[in-house]
Design an enzyme around this catalytic site. Structure first.
Site, short mmCIF file in Angstrom:
data_model
loop_
_atom_site.label_atom_id
_atom_site.label_comp_id
_atom_site.label_asym_id
_atom_site.label_seq_id
_atom_site.Cartn_x
_atom_site.Cartn_y
_atom_site.Cartn_z
CD GLN A 75 2.15 24.41 23.13
OE1 GLN A 75 1.46 25.15 23.81
NE2 GLN A 75 1.63 23.54 22.28
CB SER A 76 4.95 31.58 21.90
OG SER A 76 4.91 32.92 22.33
#
Ligand code: PLP
Length: 324
Positions: A75-76
Site C-alpha cells: 500500500q505504498s
C-alpha cells in the site's frame, strides 16, 4: 551555497500548499498549532513524495530515462505517487512491492493500476533483495534499449530530501507573511527523507526551529537522518553536515509498521470532525496523535513559538484498512 533552483526540477505539484492555524487544536492545547497541507499538493491524493519526485524525476528525465522503478509496501503511497508522476511525464513505472500488508485491490493498489503502472508483489521482507531485483530487471530492459531510473524506498536519497528543504523555504515565507514565528516542526518519519529535508531546511531558513520526526517503523533514524542531511547539504553545497542529536525522534509504531494503532483513532476522528482533515492510520495519524500527546504533556515543545504539523498525505490507506 548553490541555489536550489540550479538543480533540475519538474513541476508536479501545485505549490505553495496551504499553511494555516488549526483553531480547534490551538484552543485545546493553548498553543499555536499550524498545519502545512502537503496532502493538498494537487497530484493524485497528494503527499510528501511529490516534492521529492519533482527533483528525482527531473534527474531521470535529464538522464533520458523512459522507465522508473521503485518499491515499497503493497500500500505504498510513494509507489502510487511515483506511478502518477511518471505517467504524467510519459515514463513507465514499474513497482516491485513487498507482499506485506493489504494486497487486495484496494487503496493505493487501485491507484497504481489507474496510473498505468506495472505492479509486482515480491515475496520478501528485505529491501536489499528488492533492490537487487530492480537492478536485475533494469539491466534486462537496458539490454533491450530502454533507459531506467531506480528510486529506492520512499525516495529517501539526498536529491529527494532537497524537496523538503524547498518545502521549509515555502512555509517560512508563508509564516512570515502571516506574522507567525515557528518554533517546532513535526512530521511522520518512514524512510527518513522528509525529516532530513525538514532538518536541513530548518537549519538554512529557520535557525532555532526544532525538528521532531515521529517514527512509524523501527529503522535506525538517528543514523539515517544525519547521513541524508549530509548528502543533501553536499548537493546544495551549503557547508552543513548531518549532526546526530540536533533533531528529535519519538516513536509511535504501535503493533508495527502499517498496523493501525487503536489509541490514535480518537485523534484521527477529532481532526476529521473539527477541521475536515483526513489522517491515515499508517503515517499521519500516528504522527499527529504523538504530537497531540506531547502537547498534552506540555513541556516537550519548548518556548512559545508555533508548532507546525507537516501533513504528508496518505489518505488512500483509509480505503484499504480499518482504523484500529
Ligand atoms: C512516505 C510517507 C511518510 C514518511 O516520509 P519519509 O520521507 O519516508 O520518512 C509520511 N507520511 C506519508 C503519508 C508517507 O507516504
Amino acid at each position: 551555497m548553490r541555489n536550489i533552483s540550479d538543480l533540475p526540477r519538474v513541476t508536479l505539484g501545485l505549490y505553495p500548499t496551504p499553511f494555516y492555524r488549526l483553531e480547534s487544536v490551538s484552543a485545546r492545547y493553548g498553543r499555536d498549532v499550524y498545519i502545512k497541507r502537503d496532502d493538498l499538493c494537487g497530484t493524485a491524493l497528494g503527499g510528501n513524495k511529490v516534492r521529492k519526485l519533482e527533483f528525482l524525476l527531473a534527474q531521470a528525465q535529464a538522464d533520458g530515462c523512459d522507465t522508473v522503478f521503485t518499491t515499497g509496501g503493497a500500500q505504498s503511497n510513494h509507489a502510487a505517487l511515483t506511478a502518477a508522476c511518471a505517467a504524467r511525464l510519459g515514463m513507465k513505472a514499474v513497482l516491485l512491492l513487498k507482499r506485506r500488508g493489504v494486497t487486495e485491490r484496494k487503496g493505493n493498489l487501485v491507484l497504481d493500476e489507474l496510473f498505468g503502472a506495472q505492479v509486482e508483489l515480491i515475496d520478501t521482507d528485505s529491501y536489499d533483495e528488492i533492490d537487487a531485483e530492480m537492478r536485475r530487471r533494469a539491466a534486462e530492459l537496458e539490454q533491450a534499449g530502454h533507459k531506467c531510473c531506480l528510486i529506492p524506498v520512499g525516495g529517501s536519497v539526498p536529491l529527494g530530501c532537497v524537496g523538503y528543504v524547498n518545502g521549509v523555504r515555502e512555509f517560512t515565507v508563508q509564516a512570515m507573511a502571516a506574522g507567525v514565528r515557528i518554533g517546532h516542526i513535526v512530521s511522520a518519519a518512514g524512510s527518513g527523507g522528509t525529516t532530513a529535508g525538514l532538518l536541513l531546511g530548518a537549519r538554512l531558513f529557520l535557525p532555532g526551529a526544532k525538528v521532531t520526526g515521529v517514527a512509524v517503523c523501527d529503522d535506525p533514524f538517528e543514523r539515517i537522518v544525519p547521513e541524508l542531511v549530509s548528502g543533501a547539504a553536499e548537493l546544495l553545497q551549503c557547508g552543513e553536515t548531518g549532526r546526530p542529536g540536533d533533531f528529535e525522534m519519538v516513536e509511535n509504531i504501535g503493533a508495527g509498521y502499517a498496523v493501525p494503532n487503536p489509541e490514535d483513532t480518537p485523534y484521527i476522528q477529532s481532526l476529521a470532525r473539527e477541521e475536515g482533515i483526513l489522517l491515515d492510520p499508517v503515517y499521519t495519524g500516528k504522527a499527529y496523535a504523538a504530537m497531540c500527546r506531547l502537547l498534552e504533556r506540555g513541556e516537550y515543545f519548548s518556548g512559545e513559538d508555533a508548532v507546525v504539523f507537516v501533513h504528508t498525505g496518505g489518505a488512500a490507506a483509509l480505503f484499504a484498512m480499518d482504523l484500529g
